[in-house]
Design a protein around this motif. Structure first.
Motif, short mmCIF file in Angstrom:
data_model
loop_
_atom_site.label_atom_id
_atom_site.label_comp_id
_atom_site.label_asym_id
_atom_site.label_seq_id
_atom_site.Cartn_x
_atom_site.Cartn_y
_atom_site.Cartn_z
N GLU A 219 0.83 -1.20 0.00
CA GLU A 219 0.00 0.00 0.00
C GLU A 219 0.87 1.26 0.00
OE1 GLU A 219 -0.08 -2.39 2.28
OE2 GLU A 219 -1.90 -3.52 1.69
N GLN A 220 1.90 1.24 0.84
CA GLN A 220 2.79 2.41 0.94
C GLN A 220 3.59 2.58 -0.36
OE1 GLN A 220 5.43 2.13 4.29
NE2 GLN A 220 5.67 4.34 4.46
N TYR A 221 4.08 1.46 -0.90
CA TYR A 221 4.83 1.52 -2.15
C TYR A 221 3.98 2.11 -3.27
CZ TYR A 221 7.38 -0.04 -6.28
OH TYR A 221 8.04 -0.09 -7.49
N ASN A 222 2.73 1.66 -3.35
CA ASN A 222 1.84 2.15 -4.40
C ASN A 222 1.61 3.66 -4.30
OD1 ASN A 222 1.62 -0.46 -5.31
ND2 ASN A 222 -0.37 -0.84 -4.35
N LYS A 223 1.48 4.18 -3.07
CA LYS A 223 1.29 5.62 -2.89
C LYS A 223 2.54 6.39 -3.31
CE LYS A 223 -2.13 5.49 0.87
NZ LYS A 223 -2.41 5.89 2.26
N TYR A 224 3.69 5.90 -2.87
CA TYR A 224 4.93 6.61 -3.19
C TYR A 224 5.24 6.60 -4.69
CZ TYR A 224 6.20 6.72 1.78
OH TYR A 224 6.22 6.97 3.14
N ASN A 225 4.87 5.51 -5.36
CA ASN A 225 5.26 5.34 -6.76
C ASN A 225 4.10 5.52 -7.74
OD1 ASN A 225 8.24 4.31 -6.68
ND2 ASN A 225 7.20 3.18 -5.06
N LYS A 226 2.92 5.93 -7.22
CA LYS A 226 1.77 6.20 -8.07
C LYS A 226 1.43 5.00 -8.95
CE LYS A 226 3.24 11.07 -8.32
NZ LYS A 226 4.45 10.86 -7.50
N VAL A 227 1.50 3.81 -8.36
CA VAL A 227 1.33 2.58 -9.12
C VAL A 227 -0.08 2.43 -9.66
CG1 VAL A 227 1.30 0.06 -8.92
CG2 VAL A 227 3.22 1.36 -8.02
N GLU A 228 -1.09 2.85 -8.88
CA GLU A 228 -2.46 2.69 -9.37
C GLU A 228 -2.69 3.45 -10.65
OE1 GLU A 228 -4.76 1.97 -5.10
OE2 GLU A 228 -5.28 3.68 -6.37
N GLU A 229 -2.03 4.58 -10.80
CA GLU A 229 -2.19 5.37 -12.01
C GLU A 229 -1.57 4.68 -13.22
OE1 GLU A 229 -0.60 9.23 -11.34
OE2 GLU A 229 -1.72 9.53 -9.48
N GLU A 230 -0.54 3.86 -12.99
CA GLU A 230 0.16 3.21 -14.08
C GLU A 230 -0.39 1.82 -14.37
OE1 GLU A 230 4.01 2.97 -12.47
OE2 GLU A 230 4.52 5.08 -12.78
#
Length: 443
Positions: A219-230
């Motif tokens: 969850e934290q990684y996704n926020k930092y790296n904007k993974v949901e957007e990609e």
């Protein structure tokens, strides 16, 4: 879509811990590079066939690194995302290092040369399992403004490991009196003990990184790296689509990588016969005389020397890149490497060869850091591992090409005089430096 936040900066020691395990991995890799031609020659490999045995390494990397990259992108467990691959790869590499120099003991099972080649394959497969996750780990954990520093620290640690690994057989022989010559078909004690020490160092340093580095949870990684957007589009892509969707800069860097890694492969394979013929005046094909083994130890010192210069350059490379840009830093470093290789031909004293290693070391430091710093900025975080793994194709393909043609060139063009293989390496490294001009970074 979740809120995004900026990735926090890490302290110097946190960046140090991220890559500390790479010190041990490179310790083992340096021992392999400096001694595998010598070991296989002891087991009966012909001078002109050495490059074929060396094809094991890049061929394994071509297959393993993209698979490891794709797998590590999708791995989340108690150890982390990249750490499981780093940890288990290190265990397998340590096993290979303990067994390789003892191939003569397996004579009842198979010929020592075959066993040695298999252990070489095990070691290099394991090294490849660890290499790619270390590259991705830096990109995962650091914001873009710290990646020059992160990869420079990684380059520094890599080269400290390379210094220790390259110089160890010489140190054991000349400082501690360990035997440096063995009967035909066996490996000298200085090399055997170097591999034992290297295997232990590799495992302990990797454990340091694994236990000292806490990777971000999903969850934290996704926020930092904007993974949901990609990831909505990225996750639907097939492997072929992923390959075809690589950013243009990866293809541009591939040109540079081809020339530079072709040159490095020539150095690793032919430095021992080249230096023994050029400085110690050994006969073409000699692989067992005292002079040849003395030259082999000195090649370890030269490899340690270029790693020292690389480590020193790594300390200032970050500042240079921030001042004149990553591209110019990369280009000038590769040109220095090309001049270093070519200068070897004009030197007749083994100690003066250390001067040549200065240029080689500067190029090596840049090769370990600059392409990854340039590339990581262009890659989607959700597929960082698979793209870094695919980028390894640009490392292994030139080595495969070099391995296929280098022996033929040495035999039919250079007539067994290996010093000309190092001259050829210099020409390719100069071409690598000039081809950096074709790389286009995004603003």
């Amino acid at each position: 879509m979740s809120d995004t936040v900026n990735k926090p900066k890490l302290s110097f020691w946190q960046m140090w811990n991220l890559s500390f395990g790479f010190l041990g991995v490179q310790f083992g890799f340096a021992l392999q590079n400096a001694n595998i031609s010598r070991i296989l020659s002891n087991f009966g490999a012909d001078l002109h066939s050495l490059s074929i045995f060396w094809l094991v390494a890049p061929t394994v990397g071509l297959i393993v690194q993209p698979l490891v990259g794709a797998s590590s992108d999708k791995t989340w467990n108690r150890m982390g995302r990249r750490s499981p691959f780093i940890f288990f790869g290190a265990i397998a590499a340590t096993l290979g290092m303990m067994l390789l120099p003892n191939a003569s003991l397996a004579v009842k099972i198979m010929p020592p040369l075959l066993f040695g080649a298999l252990m070489f394959a095990l070691m290099d497969t394991s090294f490849n399992v660890t290499f790619q996750p270390f590259r991705s780990l830096v990109a995962d954990m650091l914001p873009d403004e710290q990646r020059n520093a992160g990869y420079s620290i990684q380059s520094f640690l890599i080269n400290i490991g390379a210094v220790l690994g390259s110089a160890l057989p010489y140190i054991l022989t000349n400082w501690l009196g360990v035997a440096n010559v063995a009967p035909d078909g066996e490996v000298a004690d200085s090399v055997i003990w170097s591999f034992y020490i290297g295997g232990a160092t590799l495992l302990l340093s990797v454990l340091w990184t694994v236990f000292k580095t806490k990777e971000y949870p999903p969850e934290q990684y996704n926020k930092y790296n904007k993974v949901e957007e990609e990831s909505s589009e990225e996750e639907k892509m097939s492997f072929w689509q992923t390959l075809m969707s690589m950013p243009k800069v990866m293809f541009q860097l591939a040109i540079v990588q081809f020339f530079s890694w072709f040159a490095l492969f020539l150095m690793w394979v032919y430095s021992t016969p080249a230096i023994s013929q050029h400085i110690w005046n050994t006969a073409i094909g000699d692989s067992s005389s005292e002079a040849y083994n003395e030259a082999g130890n000195w090649v370890g010192i030269l490899f340690a020397a270029y790693s020292v210069f690389a480590a020193l350059f790594s300390l200032v490379m970050d500042k240079i890149a921030n001042t004149i840009g990553r591209k110019r830093t990369y280009m000038y470093a590769l040109i220095a490497g090309g001049l270093g290789y070519i200068s070897i031909y004009f030197i007749q004293n083994e100690y003066a060869l250390i001067i040549s290693m200065a240029g080689v070391g500067i190029a090596w430091a840049a090769i370990l850091a600059m392409p990854y710093a340039i590339l990581s900025k262009e890659l989607p975080s959700s597929k960082m591992g698979v793209y870094m793994g695919l980028f390894n194709i640009t490392v292994v393909v030139p080595q495969i090409v070099s391995g296929l043609v280098a022996g033929l060139i040495l035999k039919y063009v250079f007539h067994g005089e290996a010093i000309y293989s190092l001259m050829l390496a210099g020409a390719f490294m100069l071409l690598a430096g000039l081809s950096v001009n074709f790389v286009r970074e995004s603003k």
